[in-house]
Design an enzyme around this catalytic site. Structure first.
Site, mmCIF file in Angstrom:
data_model
loop_
_atom_site.group_PDB
_atom_site.id
_atom_site.type_symbol
_atom_site.label_atom_id
_atom_site.label_comp_id
_atom_site.label_asym_id
_atom_site.label_seq_id
_atom_site.Cartn_x
_atom_site.Cartn_y
_atom_site.Cartn_z
ATOM 1 N N ASP A 266 44.350 50.602 32.260
ATOM 2 C CA ASP A 266 43.324 49.803 32.908
ATOM 3 C C ASP A 266 43.172 48.530 32.059
ATOM 4 O O ASP A 266 43.714 48.422 30.960
ATOM 5 C CB ASP A 266 42.006 50.572 33.064
ATOM 6 C CG ASP A 266 41.153 49.970 34.188
ATOM 7 O OD1 ASP A 266 41.459 48.844 34.630
ATOM 8 O OD2 ASP A 266 40.173 50.613 34.620
HETATM 9 C C1 BGC Z 1 39.171 48.276 36.846
HETATM 10 C C2 BGC Z 1 40.357 48.717 37.660
HETATM 11 C C3 BGC Z 1 41.069 47.526 38.236
HETATM 12 C C4 BGC Z 1 41.456 46.602 37.107
HETATM 13 C C5 BGC Z 1 42.220 45.377 37.547
HETATM 14 C C6 BGC Z 1 39.520 47.189 35.864
HETATM 15 O O1 BGC Z 1 38.387 46.631 35.284
HETATM 16 O O2 BGC Z 1 38.631 49.379 36.156
HETATM 17 O O3 BGC Z 1 39.937 49.594 38.666
HETATM 18 O O4 BGC Z 1 42.187 47.931 38.964
HETATM 19 O O5 BGC Z 1 40.276 46.163 36.443
HETATM 20 O O6 BGC Z 1 41.426 44.467 38.182
#
Ligand code: BGC
Length: 740
Positions: A266
């Site tokens: 993530d």
């Molecule tokens: C979130 C994810 C997301 C990623 C990319 C993160 O902050 O937890 O769910 O896919 O950002 O935007």
């Protein structure tokens, strides 16, 4: 078994790998965000330079065929090995045509609808330069305080698994090389939905049996459906951050489950392991790679540190090769080596994005996701005559309709409730409007929401003035439709709430409207279960619409005026008060279950509220009524490898044609570990004409009776099982059988 195609892929990847320098390999593991300004995606200088150096394996946040093509051309033409880039994006509930938020989608209990929404999203995304979507989010969530409960399928592992499969199928189809399919990314691995106290990013500490019986099934289902990639979670699990967790990403995900795609972190999750307390960044990077992470999202820890880690002997080049292979294989599976521009066809974008057929599907799926929570005195459906007092801060709103995580969605294309009512009811219905209240009056909260994509405007009048105006409007109308709830930014990431009642002065507004004595219809918009005790007691009718997407207003009006008979059912329990959370139907019994006697003190209970939820899992009304017969079993006793059939007769006894979600629950009465009071093991959404009845048959297989015991064995334990069939998890009829 490996196919000839697999062999070819492996050979191709091996050849390419053998030509790569260590730097180029590490570059493939780097995912960069290429941001955009108000006019759309922009390609920054710095990114060009990084791509040229071979430092980038994929980008995210870049879309439109034009922008993606520019970047892809740059990568292919300016790097030594001409390796194309992955283009990822948060396509969560639709790409340009926006569907209801995932919690709403799941409330349709309609797997064709769920799959179709993902298919349309995949079609639009792939026409828009993208080949990889950060979805489905399959985290089980039982705490309404957690804002990200909006992004998943709710509290149940069985339903969650079905939704996970449907989404993966929708995105990936059965051929990833096609120009209209995209690679799915299952997230957030794992257990992100169990963050303590519902506070985002918080600690998770969980027993293995809960993990495997209740939280892991949807991830596993998505992997089994062939999801090409997995995203790590921000949380720690029993003391080890998910992003550095070898047990999770290697032993479980790859060795036991057989996952052969790649794992991306993530957003900056490797860097964040420093704050978790695992050591410095270099150490965190080593931990992540060794644990099974292949791609570093935005944090550039791999890029900055892995070479030294190899030099120091902390990481071997072969460990890096393993991850590089997986990234290259993903690109191969997407057909990018064959044609890097497969997903950048402007003509297709023009003909695909937001085409009328897709908007029509969004309207239909949105209707199916809505849950009728209350309907006294047949207040709904409304007549298409007379006058409506249309009141509330969300009644004319467009921004919030498309909900959170609707990055490429254009809220200006969204249909407001007011517009929807005009479209559906036409000129014979008079609309008298008053805003009545702001969504919230908390200035700090408004600042925060608007800093992150919100469009909240604060009315300069006092709340007394606004309410007075609304009351006047209500008095002069036949019926009140009050459109209230949260703003979209109050759920989603980093949007936990400790108070889950209607924000701001909205309840005061409803109280004042109630006093007019006019029929009060409450239309709710929210990204989580809310505590709605007062509203439940006082509204004449209440419709949960979530954030219903581009076609929200039309879909809501379709339901309000009876063009569509609501059929959605809750997939997350609504508590009476926030103090009851986490609350979920598949709980254990305790040694002192509370039976409801006022003076029964030493029982598992609260002093100030009953244990019951306000609305149970699986709950939702229809304009018609359904009558259930007692469930019949094909056998009273089976062997551990036999199945049995449960039949129930369901009759539409009301005045409308309608759809019903017939639900089957099972309870394992005695176990080597304690078992939940009931668990969903089947459901069928059926459509019955007025007066029609149908026999619904479920098959209970040995698989449905198994669970993980405390030795992590997946077992079926002989003994008594109860079967419950009904219209929701509470209102059921019972039968039982034994497994010898
Ligand atoms: C979130 C994810 C997301 C990623 C990319 C993160 O902050 O937890 O769910 O896919 O950002 O935007």
């Amino acid at each position: 078994m490996a196919t000839a195609g697999d062999q070819q892929m492996k050979q191709f990847v091996e050849d390419l790998l053998s030509k790569m320098t260590l730097e180029e390999k590490i570059g493939q593991l780097n995912l960069v965000a290429v941001g955009f300004d108000v006019t759309g995606p922009v390609v920054s200088e710095n990114v060009d330079e990084n791509i040229r150096k071979g430092n980038v394996g994929g980008v995210f946040n870049t879309y439109t065929p034009n922008a993606a093509r520019k970047l892809q051309e740059f990568a292919v033409n300016n790097t030594r090995l001409k390796i194309p880039l992955l283009f990822g994006y948060d396509v969560i509930h639709g790409h340009r045509t926006i569907f209801p938020i995932p919690l709403g989608l799941s409330a349709s209990w309609d797997m064709n609808a769920v799959e179709r929404s993902a298919r349309i999203a995949g079609d639009e995304a792939s026409a828009d330069g993208l080949n990889w979507v950060f979805s489905p989010m399959v985290d089980i969530a039982r705490d309404a305080r957690w804002g990200r409960i909006a992004e998943g399928a709710g509290e149940d592992p069985y339903l969650g698994s079905q939704v996970a499969r449907a989404m993966v199928r929708g995105y990936q189809g059965n051929d990833l090389t096609l120009a209209n399919t995209v690679m799915a990314c299952v997230k957030h691995f794992a257990l992100y939905g169990a963050a303590e106290a519902g506070r985002d990013y918080n600690t998770v500490d969980m027993s293995l049996n809960r993990m495997f019986n209740e939280y892991m099934p949807p991830y596993k289902a998505a992997i089994d459906a062939g999801a090409g990639s997995v995203m790590t979670a921000f949380n720690e699990i029993n003391g080890v951050p998910a992003t550095g967790n070898k047990w999770l990403m290697t032993e479980l995900l790859r060795d036991q489950w057989g996952f052969d795609g790649f794992v991306v972190t993530d957003y900056t999750a490797i860097n964040e392991m420093v704050a978790h307390g695992v050591g410095d960044e270099a150490k965190a990077g080593e931990l992540a790679l060794k644990a099974g992470v292949d791609m570093d999202m935005v944090g550039e820890v791999f890029l900055k540190n892995l070479k030294q880690s190899v030099e120091k002997g902390n990481v071997s080049e072969e460990e890096i090769n393993t991850s590089v292979r997986r990234i290259l294989e993903a690109k191969y599976k997407l057909g990018l080596f064959e044609d890097p521009y497969r997903y950048t066809n402007e003509e297709r974008a023009k003909n695909t994005i937001m085409k009328p057929e897709y908007r029509e599907a969004a309207r239909d799926i949105a209707r199916k996701s809505m849950v009728l929570l209350k309907n006294e005195k047949q207040t709904l459906p409304l007549k298409k005559t007379g006058s409506i007092a249309l009141i509330g801060p969300l009644a004319k709103n467009q921004r919030d309709m498309i909900g959170n995580w609707s990055g490429a969605g254009d809220w200006k294309q969204a249909v407001s409730v007011e517009q929807g009512i005009r479209n559906v009811a036409g000129n014979s219905t008079k609309i008298n409007y008053a805003k009545g209240a702001n969504i919230t009056d908390d200035e700090q909260m408004i600042k925060r929401l608007n800093a992150h994509g919100g469009e909240l405007e604060i009315d300069t009048r006092t709340s007394e003035q606004m309410i007075a105006e609304a009351v006047k409007v209500a008095r002069g109308s036949d019926v009140i439709v009050a459109v209230v709830g949260e703003s979209q930014g109050m759920s989603g990431e980093a949007a936990s709430r400790a108070d889950i009642t209607l924000p701001g002065k909205q309840r005061e507004l409803l109280m004042a409207l109630k006093k007019t004595g006019k029929p009060l219809v409450v239309v709710l918009m929210n990204g989580r279960p809310l505590a709605l005790n007062w509203e439940d007691e006082n509204a004449d009718a209440m419709l949960e619409t979530w954030f219903a997407g581009t076609e929200a207003g039309n879909a809501i009006a379709d339901v309000l005026f009876g063009n569509y008979n609501p059929s959605g059912k809750l997939t997350a329990t609504f508590p009476q008060v926030v103090g009851q959370v986490p609350i979920y139907y598949a709980h254990k019994n305790t040694g002192r279950p509370f039976g409801g006697e006022l003076l029964d003190k030493y029982k598992s209970r609260y002093m100030d509220v009953t244990n019951e939820p306000l609305y149970p899992f699986g709950y939702g009304l229809s304009y018609t009524t359904f009558n259930y017969s007692k469930p019949q079993l094909s056998k009273n006793s089976i062997t551990p490898d036999e199945s049995l059939e449960v039949t129930v007769n369901v009759q539409n006894t009301g005045n409308y044609d309608g759809e019903e979600v017939v639900q089957l629950y099972v309870q394992d009465v005695v176990g080597s570990i304690t078992r939940p009071v009931k668990e969903l093991k089947g459901f069928q959404k059926i459509s019955l004409k007025k007066g029609e009845s149908r026999t619904v048959t479920f098959t209970i297989t040995p698989e449905d009776l198994k669970f993980y015991n405390n030795d992590m064995e997946y077992v079926l334990e002989p003994g008594e099982f109860k079967v419950y069939v009904g219209t929701n998890s509470r209102d059921v009829q019972e039968a039982s059988f034994t497994v010898q």
